[in-house]
Write a protein that holds these residues in place. Structure first.
Motif, mmCIF file in Angstrom:
data_model
loop_
_atom_site.group_PDB
_atom_site.id
_atom_site.type_symbol
_atom_site.label_atom_id
_atom_site.label_comp_id
_atom_site.label_asym_id
_atom_site.label_seq_id
_atom_site.Cartn_x
_atom_site.Cartn_y
_atom_site.Cartn_z
ATOM 1 N N THR A 310 39.016 27.115 124.490
ATOM 2 C CA THR A 310 40.080 28.109 124.356
ATOM 3 C C THR A 310 41.342 27.442 123.818
ATOM 4 N N THR A 311 42.270 28.270 123.372
ATOM 5 C CA THR A 311 43.541 27.745 122.869
ATOM 6 C C THR A 311 44.277 26.975 123.959
ATOM 7 N N LEU A 314 42.761 23.484 124.482
ATOM 8 C CA LEU A 314 43.138 22.572 123.401
ATOM 9 C C LEU A 314 44.598 22.139 123.527
ATOM 10 N N ALA A 315 45.460 23.059 123.907
ATOM 11 C CA ALA A 315 46.868 22.714 124.069
ATOM 12 C C ALA A 315 47.037 21.642 125.141
ATOM 13 N N ALA A 322 50.671 25.965 122.784
ATOM 14 C CA ALA A 322 49.640 26.918 122.365
ATOM 15 C C ALA A 322 49.911 27.503 120.976
ATOM 16 N N VAL A 325 48.710 25.027 118.459
ATOM 17 C CA VAL A 325 47.251 25.048 118.391
ATOM 18 C C VAL A 325 46.785 26.225 117.540
ATOM 19 N N SER A 326 47.370 27.380 117.756
ATOM 20 C CA SER A 326 46.969 28.576 117.003
ATOM 21 C C SER A 326 47.170 28.394 115.501
ATOM 22 N N LEU A 329 44.416 26.161 114.250
ATOM 23 C CA LEU A 329 43.151 26.888 114.255
ATOM 24 C C LEU A 329 43.060 27.838 113.064
ATOM 25 N N ARG A 330 44.165 28.491 112.731
ATOM 26 C CA ARG A 330 44.149 29.405 111.576
ATOM 27 C C ARG A 330 43.828 28.646 110.288
ATOM 28 N N THR A 340 34.398 31.687 115.987
ATOM 29 C CA THR A 340 35.169 32.201 117.114
ATOM 30 C C THR A 340 34.360 33.283 117.802
ATOM 31 N N GLN A 348 37.038 31.787 122.467
ATOM 32 C CA GLN A 348 36.620 30.398 122.300
ATOM 33 C C GLN A 348 36.438 30.071 120.824
ATOM 34 N N HIS A 349 36.795 28.865 120.462
ATOM 35 C CA HIS A 349 36.676 28.377 119.089
ATOM 36 C C HIS A 349 35.762 27.155 119.083
#
Length: 369
Positions: A310-311, A314-315, A322, A325-326, A329-330, A340, A348-349
């Motif tokens: 999850t974000t 990862l953070a 967060a 992180v986003s 991820l993008r 995803t 979840q990624h």
């Protein structure tokens, strides 16, 4: 970035090369759970998974966090000499106290707690809550399992042992019979190099990313990984020594057990066991490499290659916010390198390992090492 094992003043006879049936079973279970990590084992993973009885397959799915994202330390040899049989090694695991066992079993996220030690989830409420949160992000089955493990460790430990014994009967006994000669020969060869040419030569034969470092601070084994860690092979509470375990199934992973209070272990691919995927087009490689031009995204790939996160996880693991992180991820998602999925309220990624492999085996090996 690297994992460093301090071996200052460690006698060379305490550096041991030896095969381990328990460690090889751990790698086999990981390959079954994440076949995309091991394209060269496609035939074996497909055939073995298809032959599993539904009950055994279901039980493996319940406990797969023990070997999916990272192979738990309880599946690596912690005694001075690995057992000759799986039963001997499982007997040694039974001697681990509940607090250490549960802490090792719940290494299921990119938490920074691993190298710090810290209290066991059995005795620390905050650690227990973190373990439950990470399990919940992986689905109700994993959450139920962790709840049972925290509530009744002896019963779940016995259940895990029976599961591993059933795996031996179902497929691992035949596999071990095929590979143990290769692994024993590799360990003998590395041991001969150690005795006749020295530790530097033996480590060079293990992998180009494993080296001996000698400086003013002493002597260390250094493993080049996209992670930092440090331990010692001379902890008096554990006993002096470091164990290097060959595997026939493990490439591209190179595992290092470096948790505080455990004997250091390096699990490496035996000679002749590397199977590398082919390259993809230059155009596709160029487009995706642009997405990996940031060091944070490379570190993120190391986590996401092993399991979905999850974000928030990862953070915490990357020590960034967060929103940061986003954004990363993008970028990875836009390059087609991520998948995803939603589990209830958790998103979840995960890295698309098959697509990432097309960037080249060196990058894949680096993020999975």
């Amino acid at each position: 970035m690297s994992v460093v094992i301090d071996i200052t003043s460690l006698p060379r006879e305490r550096v041991l090369f030896a095969p381990s049936p328990l460690a090889e079973l751990g790698v086999a279970l990981h390959a079954l759970a994440e076949p995309a990590h091991h394209p060269g084992l496609h035939g074996w993973t497909t055939t073995t998974a298809a032959a599993l009885k539904p009950d055994l397959a279901g039980r493996l799915a319940e406990a797969d966090f023990l070997w999916r994202s990272t192979i738990s330390d309880i599946l690596l040899p912690h005694q001075s000499v690995p057992g000759a049989t799986l039963t001997e090694e499982l007997d040694a695991v039974d001697e681990i106290d509940d607090e250490r066992y549960v802490s090792a079993a719940l290494e299921i996220s990119c938490s920074v707690d691993y190298g710090r030690g810290g209290p066991s989830p059995l005795v620390d409420a905050a650690a227990g809550e973190r373990a439950l949160e990470r399990a919940a992000a992986r689905g109700p089955r994993q959450l139920d399992f962790v709840q049972h493990l925290l509530a009744d460790p002896p019963a779940v430990r016995a259940w895990i042992r029976r599961l591993l014994e059933d795996c031996e009967q179902a497929f691992f006994a035949d596999l071990w019979q095929r590979v143990r000669g290769q692994l024993a020969a590799d360990a003998r060869h590395k041991g001969e190099l150690l005795r006749h040419k020295g530790l530097a030569a033996a480590l060079a034969a293990v992998s180009p990313v494993v080296a001996l470092r000698q400086d003013a601070h002493g002597e260390s084994i250094v493993v080049d990984k996209l992670a930092d860690g440090r331990t010692t092979a001379t902890d008096p509470a554990v006993g002096p020594g470091v164990t290097l375990v060959p595997t026939a199934l493990g490439w591209p992973h190179l595992l290092v057990l470096h948790a505080p209070g455990w004997r250091p272990v390096i699990q490496y691919s035996a000679a002749g066991s590397d199977v590398r995927p082919g390259p993809e087009s230059a155009e596709l490689m160029e487009r995706r490499l642009e997405a990996l031009a940031h060091p944070v995204r490379v570190r993120m790939c190391r986590f996401l290659a092993r399991a979905p996160y999850t974000t928030g996880e990862l953070a915490a693991g990357l020590a960034i916010t967060a929103p940061e992180v986003s954004r990363h991820l993008r970028t990875l998602r836009a390059a087609g390198l991520l998948t995803t999925r939603r589990h209830g309220r958790y998103v979840q990624h995960q890295l698309d390992v098959a697509r990432t492999a097309r960037l080249g085996s060196d990058f894949l090996e680096a993020v999975l090492r």
